[in-house]
Design an enzyme around this catalytic site. Structure first.
Site, PDB file in Angstrom:
ATOM      1  N   TYR A  55      29.070  -1.513  76.007  1.00 31.75           N
ATOM      2  CA  TYR A  55      27.836  -1.375  75.203  1.00 31.75           C
ATOM      3  C   TYR A  55      27.842  -2.300  73.989  1.00 31.75           C
ATOM      4  CZ  TYR A  55      26.214   2.233  78.271  1.00 31.75           C
ATOM      5  OH  TYR A  55      25.781   2.869  79.404  1.00 31.75           O
ATOM      6  N   HIS A 108      15.961   6.644  78.039  1.00 30.09           N
ATOM      7  CA  HIS A 108      17.408   6.484  78.270  1.00 30.09           C
ATOM      8  C   HIS A 108      18.144   6.149  76.975  1.00 30.09           C
ATOM      9  CE1 HIS A 108      16.741   5.590  82.831  1.00 30.09           C
ATOM     10  NE2 HIS A 108      16.620   6.867  82.534  1.00 30.09           N
ATOM     11  N   CYS A 119      28.913  16.857  67.022  1.00 35.91           N
ATOM     12  CA  CYS A 119      27.901  17.628  66.249  1.00 35.91           C
ATOM     13  C   CYS A 119      26.476  17.150  66.506  1.00 35.91           C
ATOM     14  CB  CYS A 119      28.212  17.542  64.752  1.00 35.91           C
ATOM     15  SG  CYS A 119      27.806  15.924  64.034  1.00 35.91           S
ATOM     16  N   CYS A 138      30.317  14.815  60.545  1.00 32.77           N
ATOM     17  CA  CYS A 138      31.378  15.841  60.688  1.00 32.77           C
ATOM     18  C   CYS A 138      32.778  15.228  60.662  1.00 32.77           C
ATOM     19  CB  CYS A 138      31.175  16.626  61.992  1.00 32.77           C
ATOM     20  SG  CYS A 138      31.617  15.709  63.480  1.00 32.77           S
ATOM     21  N   SER A 176      12.814  -0.755  89.641  1.00 34.16           N
ATOM     22  CA  SER A 176      13.055  -0.712  91.095  1.00 34.16           C
ATOM     23  C   SER A 176      12.653   0.628  91.697  1.00 34.16           C
ATOM     24  CB  SER A 176      14.544  -0.957  91.372  1.00 34.16           C
ATOM     25  OG  SER A 176      15.306   0.064  90.711  1.00 34.16           O
TER      26      SER A 176
HETATM   27  N1  APR Z   1       9.396  -9.737  86.294  1.00 34.39           N
HETATM   28  C1  APR Z   1       9.051  -8.538  86.839  1.00 34.39           C
HETATM   29  N2  APR Z   1       9.926  -7.735  87.510  1.00 34.39           N
HETATM   30  C2  APR Z   1      11.207  -8.174  87.609  1.00 34.39           C
HETATM   31  C3  APR Z   1      11.644  -9.412  87.070  1.00 34.39           C
HETATM   32  C4  APR Z   1      10.676 -10.201  86.385  1.00 34.39           C
HETATM   33  N3  APR Z   1      11.000 -11.376  85.852  1.00 34.39           N
HETATM   34  N4  APR Z   1      12.973  -9.557  87.364  1.00 34.39           N
HETATM   35  C5  APR Z   1      13.342  -8.451  88.040  1.00 34.39           C
HETATM   36  N5  APR Z   1      12.285  -7.630  88.214  1.00 34.39           N
HETATM   37  C6  APR Z   1      12.247  -6.327  88.892  1.00 34.39           C
HETATM   38  C7  APR Z   1      13.134  -6.254  90.122  1.00 34.39           C
HETATM   39  O1  APR Z   1      12.406  -6.674  91.280  1.00 34.39           O
HETATM   40  C8  APR Z   1      13.469  -4.757  90.186  1.00 34.39           C
HETATM   41  O2  APR Z   1      12.483  -4.043  90.928  1.00 34.39           O
HETATM   42  O3  APR Z   1      12.766  -5.381  87.988  1.00 34.39           O
HETATM   43  C9  APR Z   1      13.391  -4.310  88.723  1.00 34.39           C
HETATM   44  C10 APR Z   1      14.761  -4.054  88.113  1.00 34.39           C
HETATM   45  O4  APR Z   1      15.303  -2.940  88.767  1.00 34.39           O
HETATM   46  P1  APR Z   1      16.687  -2.317  88.235  1.00 34.39           P
HETATM   47  O5  APR Z   1      17.661  -3.421  88.027  1.00 34.39           O
HETATM   48  O6  APR Z   1      17.022  -1.186  89.153  1.00 34.39           O
HETATM   49  O7  APR Z   1      16.339  -1.769  86.785  1.00 34.39           O
HETATM   50  P2  APR Z   1      15.590  -0.427  86.417  1.00 34.39           P
HETATM   51  O8  APR Z   1      14.556  -0.075  87.438  1.00 34.39           O
HETATM   52  O9  APR Z   1      15.164  -0.531  85.000  1.00 34.39           O
HETATM   53  O10 APR Z   1      16.789   0.662  86.508  1.00 34.39           O
HETATM   54  C11 APR Z   1      16.467   1.984  86.112  1.00 34.39           C
HETATM   55  O11 APR Z   1      18.771   2.607  86.301  1.00 34.39           O
HETATM   56  O12 APR Z   1      20.984   2.152  86.031  1.00 34.39           O
HETATM   57  C12 APR Z   1      19.913   2.813  85.471  1.00 34.39           C
HETATM   58  O13 APR Z   1      19.777   3.307  83.192  1.00 34.39           O
HETATM   59  C13 APR Z   1      19.605   2.278  84.108  1.00 34.39           C
HETATM   60  O14 APR Z   1      17.443   2.294  83.037  1.00 34.39           O
HETATM   61  C14 APR Z   1      18.141   1.866  84.200  1.00 34.39           C
HETATM   62  C15 APR Z   1      17.650   2.597  85.442  1.00 34.39           C
HETATM   63 ZN    ZN Z   2      29.705  14.660  64.131  1.00 37.44          ZN
END
Ligand code: APR
Ligand code: ZN
Length: 232
Positions: A55, A108, A119, A138, A176
């Site tokens: 992170y 998220h 805490c 804390c 996605s």
């Molecule tokens: N423009 C539009 N869409 C895009 C682009 C772009 N330039 N590049 C990628 N994408 C699309 C991909 O086609 C895909 O459908 O963005 C999506 C990214 O999907 P993920 O990588 O699965 O990300 P997300 O849907 O945000 O994941 C949801 O999963 O792992 C957890 O906490 C994490 O918040 C995240 C959650």
């Molecule tokens: Zn604390």
């Protein structure tokens, strides 16, 4: 001008053209790291240094990133649309806020936040967090990034369900549709009578749930959609 209540769900894809990686695309974050190691409470308990390192790197990368035309277009929509515009984001970056959006719910959590596992105190995260940092409230060495890990309850869910039921238009951008509960938002909004739109680089796993779709890079298709929405 329509006074539609618009609820927008964003995912990693909206920040991709700002240089922040997505999770499930080719070479994405989950191709580089195992979810169970860096995005679960068990992984954090097992190896807090690894998780803080993951992170800290994302926090440093996000701090240097700039909003792109898609973030800017959504901020313009919020400023100029006569009805309410709410962004519910799965993203932990601050690019919507940097673009000027104010009505944003981070379901998220955020890289900018720190949380005490003992805490529940919250404070602005320093650029780097380490397992021996002490909670300012804390004093316990139980600090963690204020992000929601797999197996944990996303934030603001009661508000989000209420907004989805009241939405006239629901738009999903750059996600996605692989992770619940966000993946179920389109059906919830449709049940409440909303018109549903998917704006994505390619069809998501929930594509068949949407009444309208448009595929392409967010920096092109989101400004186009906002222009069309504001001229309605
Ligand atoms: N423009 C539009 N869409 C895009 C682009 C772009 N330039 N590049 C990628 N994408 C699309 C991909 O086609 C895909 O459908 O963005 C999506 C990214 O999907 P993920 O990588 O699965 O990300 P997300 O849907 O945000 O994941 C949801 O999963 O792992 C957890 O906490 C994490 O918040 C995240 C959650
Ligand atoms: Zn604390």
């Amino acid at each position: 001008m329509s006074k539609d209540k618009i609820v927008i769900l964003t995912g990693a894809g909206i920040s991709a053209e700002s240089g922040l990686g997505t999770f499930r695309d080719e070479g994405g974050l989950w191709a580089q790291h195992r979810i169970e190691d860096v995005a679960t409470p068990e992984g954090f308990h097992r190896d807090p240094d690894l998780v803080h390192g993951f992170y800290n790197a994302r926090r440093a990368h996000a701090a240097k990133a700039s909003p792109n035309a898609a973030h800017t277009a959504l901020a313009q929509l919020e400023a100029e649309h006569p009805g309410n515009v709410l962004i519910v984001t799965q993203n932990v970056d601050a690019l919507h806020e940097k673009a000027g959006s104010k009505n944003v719910l981070h379901m998220h959590g955020t890289l900018a936040g720190a949380l005490c596992g003992r805490c529940d105190h919250r404070w602005p995260a320093p650029p780097e967090m380490h397992k021996d940092d002490l909670c300012p409230a804390c004093g316990s060495a139980a600090t963690r990034p204020d992000v929601v890990w797999f197996g944990e309850m996303p934030y603001h869910m009661d508000d989000i369900w209420t907004h989805l039921a009241q939405a006239d238009t629901f738009v999903a951008i750059g996600t996605s549709g692989e992770v619940y509960p966000a993946a179920a938002f389109v059906q919830e909004a449709a049940m409440g009578g909303a018109h549903t739109i998917e704006l994505n680089l390619e069809p998501s796993t929930r594509v068949s749930d949407f009444a309208e779709t448009c595929f392409g890079p967010a920096t092109r298709i989101v400004p186009d959609w906002v222009t069309q929405e504001l001229s309605r």
